[in-house]
Design an enzyme around this catalytic site. Structure first.
Site, PDB file in Angstrom:
ATOM      1  N   VAL B 282       0.808  -1.213   0.000  1.00  0.00           N
ATOM      2  CA  VAL B 282       0.000   0.000   0.000  1.00  0.00           C
ATOM      3  C   VAL B 282       0.847   1.271   0.000  1.00  0.00           C
ATOM      4  O   VAL B 282       0.322   2.357  -0.098  1.00  0.00           O
ATOM      5  CB  VAL B 282      -0.922   0.053   1.240  1.00  0.00           C
ATOM      6  CG1 VAL B 282      -1.954  -1.038   1.158  1.00  0.00           C
ATOM      7  CG2 VAL B 282      -0.116  -0.055   2.519  1.00  0.00           C
ATOM      8  N   ARG B 283       2.166   1.104   0.136  1.00  0.00           N
ATOM      9  CA  ARG B 283       2.996   2.309   0.225  1.00  0.00           C
ATOM     10  C   ARG B 283       2.828   3.220  -0.970  1.00  0.00           C
ATOM     11  O   ARG B 283       2.750   4.433  -0.836  1.00  0.00           O
ATOM     12  CB  ARG B 283       4.471   1.916   0.360  1.00  0.00           C
ATOM     13  CG  ARG B 283       4.820   1.413   1.727  1.00  0.00           C
ATOM     14  CD  ARG B 283       6.224   1.844   2.123  1.00  0.00           C
ATOM     15  NE  ARG B 283       6.524   1.340   3.454  1.00  0.00           N
ATOM     16  CZ  ARG B 283       7.075   0.161   3.658  1.00  0.00           C
ATOM     17  NH1 ARG B 283       7.419  -0.603   2.638  1.00  0.00           N
ATOM     18  NH2 ARG B 283       7.305  -0.251   4.883  1.00  0.00           N
ATOM     19  N   GLY B 284       2.760   2.608  -2.154  1.00  0.00           N
ATOM     20  CA  GLY B 284       2.634   3.391  -3.371  1.00  0.00           C
ATOM     21  C   GLY B 284       1.346   4.190  -3.385  1.00  0.00           C
ATOM     22  O   GLY B 284       1.334   5.378  -3.688  1.00  0.00           O
TER      23      GLY B 284
END
Lengths: 635, 346
Positions: B282-284
């Protein structure tokens, strides 16, 4: 004095012949004269220009340059040589351990660079400087100060450290040169020969020029709108320098900026307040010349100039007069510069196809090569030792070692203090008794850092099966690179065919560089096996020096037919190959020979045996089996 | 005391718009994460970062606090400040420039995380903690030039601290934790070695900078630099208005950002975009949304739109693509294609 038009005529007051001679005949300047001029410019404006990278045939010749520079720098300017393994405490400042212990309060040592403010730092063997030391030096070069690193009451937060660097590059021909970050910041890259520097300038000349330098082109630089004409001329010089850099494949804008400064220094040394074309040409030759990575495209009408090349002087329909004159100025200046540059280009650029730029090579080999044995990594214990030798002090262990002796030491210290109390006051002793630490107590951390591996591929690119073999070798290298991506491993590539072997890719972790080298790999021709083994020995030694283990992988059928001198003849070629192979064996590293001939060849087995190599016959070489063989050899 | 060399003004940097934008957006919203700047030497990477203290709004710092605590957010205060408050002390504060700390390659762990206080250990035999670079970095920027050459154990350490906002020191018999919220700005030359993928993913934004080939732009770069070198005070004064303007933008954006809405449609677009380029985790997506929001705030927009997403997508995603060594298509190109596919043409 501020009028641009007077620039080209030298004031009569400056009657000496040397600057003009220097400026106009720059194309014919010999190395020694160029070095003398560089020394004068550095003595004048070294802090802003970073310094010089020197290459000399012998180290004593490099020293003559240093001596000359010192003779021109202000009397009493500090001067120091950079010890190779200097700890941060000494370089950037830290706690002065001896004084701290003696006085019982922290005493700061501001470090070598602060002590050298306004002076000269000589770096012998500059090619050995790794990324981390380079990073510290460039930071100081950029900022001009070091931060106070030890908390001492009332200490200033920064100390000036405006230094000029002379980096002496002692690398052998094929080795990595001085770290790119340092080289980029040094205005001059000088080549010296045995000729002594002509002593054209004196300290008094430099002093006079220094007074003049802030005024050179000052009117044009600070407030362009106020002096439109003048500024256009400075513009012209600048545009020409930028354009020249582009023509010769020089990306760094720092170099152009330095060239501009050098041009001003030349004017100041000549006693003028504005730069002229000679200054600019001289600066280009001195600063840009040695950085060239390619020759300008030949002049035919495809020139990279922004304007279409019109018939020179009388084309005045669409531009006003001054702009037109400016254009002409630029063109004349450009021709002059190109002439001047010709004499200063790096050796070899004019002869070879410039596919590999020196810059790319230099950059590629550097990654991860910074393994200064035992000063970093994971701690595995302590030992007795002197922290000033580069080791890291383990304080807790040091105090622990000192603890049992405290009562005894306090008693004996008390005795001496009592004895000498009347002689001199003792520095303020803290309320509670301090710990008495003696040098014997120092404990140094023992650090362990796992070594990386350098895989050196030596690929036979000769003969008919070359194309296939090369493709598979490329595949294997790429597989290994993908694997080393998350590790600290490096890959290097040597190809041999025709007259001699060639290092296509110095040890690198950089995928971009590796892929470029691989893409350009040619095939066909004879089999110079001896030369290939020699190169492999070279790379092995180099990797070892940087603390890496090596795996050398030969992909060949070992049908040597070219001797070291490039001549044909199987017998001679094979004899030399076996001779080189024995040298390789002497290194006692991991060596793997993959026999690529259709049937296992006795020659390949013989060479493998002579090298002490593991022999693998892989008649149908493919990337995966090569990769598997290498992984097995490395395990 | 020695006057420090003035920093080259941020506004006077020629071009490099994507880099300048990325840095300013992290000033608006530090939770975007770090900025990775990849490019050759002499592309104003260091210059841009070192210009920040003079550019960004000064911050309130508790007087006497070693970790630069904010007097207004007690939840993030260090143990010292908590203790002082608990003891009933009224904390006073001063204005400080946003700290930008240079982390030199090969810096020792001691220097970074802090270590035993030598003075007190030697003079009084006491165990006490002497803060390191991370303490000075709190609420500011940590700049690592040539981050691709940074040693692995330091990289791990920085990642840990950046992720938690807290520096936990357990060594040499000392046990200390202190706040260390910072924006990690790393720069490097990709030709000199690649970054480890684990590190790449932790950066919120990445930018690729190149030297411009435009003759006029190159001339302008050197002209400004040269004018600055000759008269730093005069040059800085000339650009002060432009810098101030940028500072005001950042201040306004900071006030606005919390109220900015992200419409559901934009959320969905962001998710589809991440799926299309195949970023893991989910970082992106977080970086994409936070980046878009900060951009909208900086632009003074009322809501986050798909245009903001489109603008920020290359910076937020290009470093998260799966690397395929055998694939030559650049990351930027792949992102642009995905953006065109998912969001349609601009």
């Amino acid at each position: 004095m501020t009028l641009r038009d007077s620039a080209s005529e030298r004031p009569a007051a400056v009657a000496s012949e040397r600057p003009t001679a220097v400026a106009t005949a720059v194309a014919t300047l010999n190395l020694a004269t160029r070095a003398e001029l560089a020394a004068a410019v550095l003595a004048l404006d070294g802090v802003a220009l970073g310094g010089a990278v020197l290459r000399a045939p012998r180290s004593d010749i490099a020293e003559t340059f240093v001596a000359r520079l010192r003779a021109l720098m202000p009397d009493g300017a500090p001067h120091r040589r950079l010890p190779f393994a200097i700890p941060d405490d000494r370089l950037l400042g830290g706690l002065d351990l001896a004084m701290t212990l003696a006085q019982g309060r922290p005493v700061a040592d501001h470090g070598l660079l602060a002590a050298l403010d306004g002076g000269l730092l000589v770096i012998p063997g500059a090619e050995r400087i790794g990324a981390s030391l380079a990073a510290r030096l460039t930071q100081v070069l950029d900022l001009g100060h070091v931060a106070q690193r030890v908390r001492v009451a009332d200490a200033p937060t920064h100390h000036a450290a405006r230094v000029t660097i002379v980096a002496i590059d002692e690398a052998e021909a094929d080795e990595d040169a001085v770290h790119g970050a340092i080289a980029d910041r040094c205005a001059f890259h000088l080549l010296l020969d045995v000729q002594p520097l002509p002593e054209l300038y004196s300290r008094a000349d430099i002093k006079a020029a220094a007074a003049l330098l802030p005024h050179v082109d000052a009117d044009t630089a600070s407030e362009p709108p106020a002096h439109p004409t003048a500024s256009r001329s400075t513009d012209a010089a600048l545009r020409t320098l930028v354009h020249t850099a582009e023509l010769y494949g020089i990306d760094s804008l720092r170099a152009v900026r330095a060239a501009l400064r050098v041009a001003r220094c030349c004017a100041a040394l000549d006693g003028r307040r504005s730069t002229n074309d000679s200054d600019v040409a001289t600066a280009a030759a001195l600063v840009l010349g040695p950085r060239a990575t390619r020759l300008p495209a030949p002049p035919p009408e495809t020139s990279a100039e922004p304007e279409p090349p019109p018939p020179p002087p009388d084309d005045a329909q669409n531009q006003d007069d001054s702009a037109e004159r400016d254009d002409q100025d630029v063109r004349e200046l450009e021709e002059r510069i190109i002439e001047a540059m010709a004499a200063a280009l790096p050796f070899g650029l004019t002869m070879d196809a410039p596919t590999r730029t020196p810059k790319a090579r230099r950059a590629a080999g550097r990654a991860g090569s910074d393994r200064s044995g035992g000063t970093r990594g994971r701690q595995v214990g302590t030992r007795r030792g002197d922290p000033r030798g580069g080791g890291r002090l383990d304080l807790v262990e040091t105090l622990r070692a000192a603890a049992p002796w405290q009562p005894l030491r306090r008693r004996s210290a008390g005795a001496t203090e009592a004895g000498s109390a009347s002689a001199k006051p003792i520095p303020a002793i803290p309320a509670r008794p301090r710990v008495l630490v003696r040098p014997d107590d120092f404990r140094i951390r023992r650090l362990f850092e796992p070594a990386g591996t350098t895989a050196i591929f030596v690929v036979d690119a000769s003969g008919s099966s070359a194309v296939n073999r090369m493709a598979e070798a490329k595949g294997a290298v790429e597989l290994l690179l993908a694997e080393s991506y998350a590790r600290r491993d490096e890959v290097a590539l040597i190809a041999f065919r025709g007259a001699k072997a060639e290092i296509l890719l110095p040890p690198t972790r950089a995928i971009a560089a590796a892929k470029r080298a691989l893409a350009a790999l040619p095939g066909g021709g004879g089999t110079p096996l001896a030369s290939a083994i020699d190169r492999a020995v070279e790379l092995t030694l180099r990797a070892r020096r940087e603390g890496n283990d090596t795996v050398v992988v030969f992909l060949t059928d070992a049908r040597a037919n070219v001797a070291r001198d490039g001549s044909g003849g199987r017998e001679q070629a094979m004899a030399e190959a076996l001779q080189s192979a024995r040298v390789m064996r002497g290194l006692e590293g991991q060596v793997l020979l993959i026999d690529t001939s259709p049937r296992p060849s006795p020659q390949a087995q013989e060479v493998a045996a002579a090298m002490g190599a593991r022999y693998v016959a892989l008649p149908r070489t493919d990337a995966r089996s090569i990769h598997a063989a290498v992984t097995a050899a490395r395990a | 005391m020695l006057p420090l060399r003035l920093a080259f003004p941020f506004s006077a940097i020629v071009g490099q718009e994507e880099m300048k934008r990325a840095i300013l957006l992290t000033a608006v919203d530090p939770t975007i994460g770090g900025v990775l700047i990849l490019g050759h030497r002499g592309t104003a990477k260091s210059t841009a970062v070192r210009a920040l203290p003079a550019l960004l709004p000064p911050m309130n710092v508790v007087r006497g606090c070693r970790y630069g605590c904010d007097p207004d957010t007690e939840s993030r205060a260090c143990d010292d400040c908590r203790a002082r408050r608990a003891a009933g002390e009224k904390l006073r504060h001063d204005k400080h420039n946003v700290p930008v700390v240079d982390l030199p390659l090969g810096a020792t762990e001691d220097r970074v995380v802090g270590a035993l206080d030598l003075e007190r250990a030697l003079t009084r035999g006491e165990k006490a903690y002497e803060p390191g670079l991370l303490a000075r970095t709190n609420r500011g920027y940590l700049y690592v030039d040539e981050i691709n050459l940074l040693e692995d154990h330091l990289v791990d350490l920085l990642l840990d601290v950046a992720a938690t906002g807290e520096n936990v020191v357990e060594r040499e018999g000392i046990s200390v934790r202190h706040p260390a919220r910072f924006v990690l700005v790393g720069s490097g030359n990709p030709e000199e070695g690649d970054l480890r993928p684990q590190l790449l993913d932790r950066f919120g934004l990445s930018v690729e900078v190149t030297t411009t080939n435009d003759l006029d732009a190159r001339v302008e770069v050197i002209k400004r630099r040269d004018a600055f070198d000759r008269d730093p005070e005069g040059f800085t004064a000339k650009w002060a208005a432009a810098d101030l303007d940028t500072r005001k933008h950042v201040e306004r954006a900071r006030k606005k950002i919390d109220a900015l809405k992200v419409p559901d449609a934009v959320l969905r677009d962001a998710a589809r975009l991440c799926a299309a380029v195949g970023t893991d985790g989910v970082r992106g997506e977080l970086a994409l949304l936070r980046g878009a929001r900060a951009l909208a705030a900086y632009d003074g927009a009322r809501a986050v739109t798909v245009d903001h997403l489109r603008t920020i997508a290359p910076s937020a995603l290009r470093h998260r693509l799966r690397r395929n060594v055998l694939d030559d298509v650049g990351s930027s190109v792949r992102i642009e294609r995905a953006v065109a596919d998912v969001l349609g043409a601009a």
